[in-house]
Scaffold this active site. Structure first.
Site, short mmCIF file in Angstrom:
data_model
loop_
_atom_site.label_atom_id
_atom_site.label_comp_id
_atom_site.label_asym_id
_atom_site.label_seq_id
_atom_site.Cartn_x
_atom_site.Cartn_y
_atom_site.Cartn_z
CG HIS A 76 29.17 32.80 38.14
ND1 HIS A 76 27.98 33.61 38.41
CD2 HIS A 76 29.75 32.84 39.29
CE1 HIS A 76 27.97 34.13 39.66
NE2 HIS A 76 29.23 33.83 40.09
CB CYS B 229 32.14 34.21 58.33
SG CYS B 229 31.49 34.84 56.42
CB CYS C 2 35.52 36.83 57.50
SG CYS C 2 35.44 35.74 56.15
CG HIS D 208 33.44 33.13 53.28
ND1 HIS D 208 32.80 34.47 53.53
CD2 HIS D 208 33.90 32.96 52.05
CE1 HIS D 208 33.38 35.06 52.50
NE2 HIS D 208 33.87 34.15 51.46
CE LYS E 195 36.63 27.67 41.13
NZ LYS E 195 37.88 27.97 41.28
CE LYS F 21 26.28 30.68 48.44
NZ LYS F 21 26.79 31.13 49.50
CG HIS G 97 29.74 37.44 37.55
ND1 HIS G 97 30.30 36.18 37.51
CD2 HIS G 97 29.71 37.96 38.86
CE1 HIS G 97 30.98 36.24 38.63
NE2 HIS G 97 30.43 37.24 39.50
CB CYS H 283 33.89 38.90 54.27
SG CYS H 283 32.58 37.52 54.47
N1 MSP Z 1 33.45 43.29 43.76
C1 MSP Z 1 32.17 43.31 44.56
C2 MSP Z 1 31.21 44.37 44.20
C3 MSP Z 1 31.84 45.91 44.03
S1 MSP Z 1 30.66 46.82 43.44
C4 MSP Z 1 31.11 48.45 43.93
C5 MSP Z 1 31.60 41.99 44.34
N2 MSP Z 1 31.77 41.18 43.33
S2 MSP Z 1 31.23 39.80 42.89
O1 MSP Z 1 32.03 39.31 41.81
O2 MSP Z 1 31.04 38.94 44.17
O3 MSP Z 1 29.92 39.95 42.36
C6 MSP Z 1 28.69 40.05 43.22
C7 MSP Z 1 27.49 40.26 42.14
O4 MSP Z 1 27.41 39.37 41.16
C8 MSP Z 1 26.20 40.24 42.89
O5 MSP Z 1 25.81 41.48 43.67
C9 MSP Z 1 25.38 39.83 41.67
O6 MSP Z 1 25.12 41.08 40.84
C10 MSP Z 1 26.28 39.05 41.03
N3 MSP Z 1 26.03 37.65 41.26
C11 MSP Z 1 27.11 36.78 41.92
N4 MSP Z 1 26.06 35.61 42.04
C12 MSP Z 1 25.16 35.55 41.84
C13 MSP Z 1 23.97 34.77 41.74
N5 MSP Z 1 23.99 33.37 42.34
N6 MSP Z 1 22.56 35.35 41.23
C14 MSP Z 1 22.44 36.55 40.77
N7 MSP Z 1 23.38 37.27 40.94
C15 MSP Z 1 24.38 36.94 41.33
O7 MSP Z 1 30.75 41.51 44.95
#
Ligand code: MSP
Length: 635
Positions: A20, A145, A128, A148, A300, A297, A23, A131
């Site tokens: 999304h 948590c 949790c 969550h 879904k 935020k 990412h 997490c």
């Molecule tokens: N798998 C772990 C990371 C392991 S790294 C060794 C993880 N994955 S995640 O899919 O949840 O990705 C988290 C990351 O996605 C955030 O740190 C950020 O880079 C990005 N984002 C997810 N949601 C976001 C927003 N709403 N806004 C900005 N970035 C965000 O955590």
């Protein structure tokens, strides 16, 4: 001269959901930073990938009726396919299911175990499932948590622990003596304040009886390693730790891009893991804020999870990349709305940049038949834009080197606005009226073409496609590398005599009035016959809070819920098992039909019903936007 190196990484994303906006932002930011460093003369390496082990993934695979292996392949592919569409130029895509990665994780665990920093002990704590970690009481928010919003479950088991506490003082010292290690400053403060409390040792294993989808501990085959230990190691396994050439070359220059949600694992666990294994500590952590969508935020349930593919299909990749870099101040949260995106496209891209570009090239066509005029720099020094361009380059460089992308972009737009004013002040259309005005006209157009060339070079990291389009239109050859080095951005490279075409429109204006409202999916189940208000009053609807939830064996759909109605707790059997896990339901507020006759479903008593909306494929529980007391009548 020794070439400077730079290694950038993004988090490896969980494959429990589609990519999304969030990412996309981190990956675009790392891509922009990489492209900028290349322009600045660095030898770069850019890594991204997917995190594929753990409970969450198993649950998501189950929901989709797939094996974990099939499921991770499918979602990881979505990420791999998305990056080229967003013009992301990563050098490598790592998956934690890659055999080479698994080997490095085991190697690292063995090293730390051999050094005596991993021990076995029994533990009882609050876990949790969302997490995938234990929580200490002080970390919980009203017993729940913080991420969550559900109460963690008490769990007791024997596990392996990593002696983080041993390295606490070392870490504090490392952060304090390496300014910029955690960037921006507010996150350094956050980590240091967390480190004021004693660090607990980290539980780094999960018994295979609870989780098999993970990497087996090299020193005990009854356990798999904790997801973070697995995931963080990707940053060195990708480089071929310990002997790989890439590792030797790039590791010391590693900077990790992450959002604020995962600073603890990156700012605390990871440096301590490296220290314990005797590996150099990474160079730094770049932490950004969160994107909200239309003020909330992304979730879904709210239905505001923004799909980068849909946005770029509608507005174009460069516009999307520009908007993200311009709108978020690195480190702070930002808000994404389609209206703001459209107004940025119209004002910054179509108007400021696009109009300037087409005006200048059209004037060159009109007054000089498209052939770049020869100008005498000395004769018309008052018209020279070189200093302004250099100023823009300097500001851009300083901001981008400090990862202040929005400021970097602003520096370029200040120069664009300077050029637009320059046209208004110098009125080339009036100079063109008299033969005596021609030399000044040539200088004005020549300076503007040259200024546009500078702009085209500077926007490369953020908008590589537009940069190339502009450079080509200005008669420039695109260097093989795709970019112009910052130290080769000398003034005067648009060759007099070169004939340029009439320009294409860079960014068409979006007509807000004509913008079609997004089509709502059509779903028209037939309405039931009308009832009277008295009929309705016979239904006793109450607010309830789910206190416990578990699966009913032999059914993938049914869950057994214990629902608190204030005066009593009811057992309710609900067919929502494909849409919610038991863990995420605990603590949720729901609406209960409280006077429904008791029923037996698959041998279980059900004393009511909870309300949910949607189709069979997508059920969403009805709830409240503020907290209510259990047992309130719903009217
Ligand atoms: N798998 C772990 C990371 C392991 S790294 C060794 C993880 N994955 S995640 O899919 O949840 O990705 C988290 C990351 O996605 C955030 O740190 C950020 O880079 C990005 N984002 C997810 N949601 C976001 C927003 N709403 N806004 C900005 N970035 C965000 O955590």
């Amino acid at each position: 001269m020794k070439t400077r190196t730079q290694f950038f990484t993004t988090p490896i994303y969980y494959v429990n959901a589609k990519p999304h906006l969030g990412h996309a932002y981190t990956t675009i930011a790392a891509d922009v930073a990489t492209r900028f460093k290349q322009m600045d003369g660095y030898d770069t390496y850019f890594l991204t990938g997917t995190d594929e082990h753990g409970d969450k993934i198993v649950q998501a695979a189950r929901k989709n009726n797939q094996s974990p292996g099939e499921y991770v392949d499918k979602i990881s592919r979505l990420f791999q396919d998305l990056w080229p569409r967003l013009n992301i130029n990563n050098d490598q895509f790592i998956r934690t299911t890659d055999p080479e990665h698994i080997q490095v994780v085991q190697n690292l665990l063995t090293r730390i175990h051999d050094r005596g920093d991993i021990y076995f002990s029994s533990y009882e704590g609050q876990y949790c499932f969302g997490c995938e970690r234990f929580y200490q009481d002080r970390e919980l928010k009203e017993g729940k948590c913080p991420d969550h919003g559900v109460a963690p479950s008490p769990i007791k088991e024997s596990n392996y622990f990593f002696k983080m506490s041993k390295y606490q003082n070392w870490l504090i010292d490392h952060i304090k003596t390496n300014p910029g290690f955690i960037h921006p400053r507010q996150y350094e403060t956050e980590i240091l304040s967390f480190l004021k409390e004693p660090l607990e040792d980290l539980c780094i294993s999960r018994p295979k009886s609870r989780l098999t989808w993970g990497i087996t501990l090299p020193f005990d085959e009854n356990y798999v390693t904790y997801v973070w230990f697995d995931a963080l190691t990707n940053y060195i396994s990708a480089l071929g730790y310990p002997d790989g050439e890439l590792f030797q070359k790039f590791w010391s220059s590693a900077r990790h891009f992450v959002a604020k949600d995962i600073i603890k694992p990156h700012g605390i666990y990871w440096p301590i893991m490296l220290k314990a294994a005797g590996i150099d500590i990474y160079d730094g952590l770049n932490v950004h804020g969160f994107w909200n969508v239309s003020g909330s935020k992304m979730s879904k349930t709210v239905g505001n999870v923004t799909d980068p593919v849909a946005v770029t299909n509608q507005y174009g990749v460069d516009a999307f990349r520009y908007f993200l870099m311009r709108e978020m101040v690195f480190g702070l949260d930002a808000n994404f709305t389609e209206d703001v995106l459209v107004s940025r496209i119209n004002s910054d891209l179509a108007n400021d940049l696009g109009n300037l570009f087409s005006r200048v090239l059209s004037m060159n066509f009109q007054y000089f038949k498209g052939c770049v005029p020869d100008m005498d720099q000395n004769l018309h020094s008052d018209l020279c834009l070189e200093k302004d361009a250099q100023n823009a380059i300097n500001h851009f460089h300083a901001a981008m080197a400090a990862y202040e992308f929005s400021k970097g972009v602003e520096a370029v737009w200040q120069f664009i606005s300077r050029m637009n004013k320059y046209i208004d002040v110098n009125e080339p259309w009036n100079l063109a009226k008299e033969a005596s005005g021609r030399p000044r006209l040539a200088a004005v157009i020549g300076n503007l073409l040259e200024g546009l060339r500078t702009v085209a070079c500077l926007i490369y990291p953020v908008m590589p496609g537009t940069s190339h389009k502009m450079l080509t239109a200005l008669g420039q050859t695109i260097p093989e590398t795709g970019f112009v080095h910052l130290d080769r951005m000398t003034w005067g490279l648009v060759q007099p005599g070169t004939c340029l075409e009439k320009p294409d429109i860079l960014f068409p204006r979006i007509d807000v009035a004509k913008k079609p409202a997004p089509a709502a999916p059509v779903f028209k189940p037939a309405l039931k016959p009308r009832i009277t208000i008295d009929d309705f009053a016979r239904i006793d609807l109450r607010t309830g809070i789910i206190r416990a939830a578990d699966k009913i064996e032999k059914s993938d759909k049914l869950l057994r819920l214990q629902v608190d109605l204030g005066s009593e707790t009811r057992q309710v059997v609900a067919g929502i098992g494909k849409h919610y896990t038991p863990e995420e339901l605990v603590g949720k507020q729901v609406i209960v039909v409280a006077n429904l006759k008791e029923a037996t479903i698959m041998g279980e008593t059900s004393q009511g019903m909870i309300l949910a909306a949607g189709r069979k494929k997508e059920l969403i529980l009805a709830g409240f936007d503020k907290e209510t007391l259990p047992g309130c009548p719903v009217k």
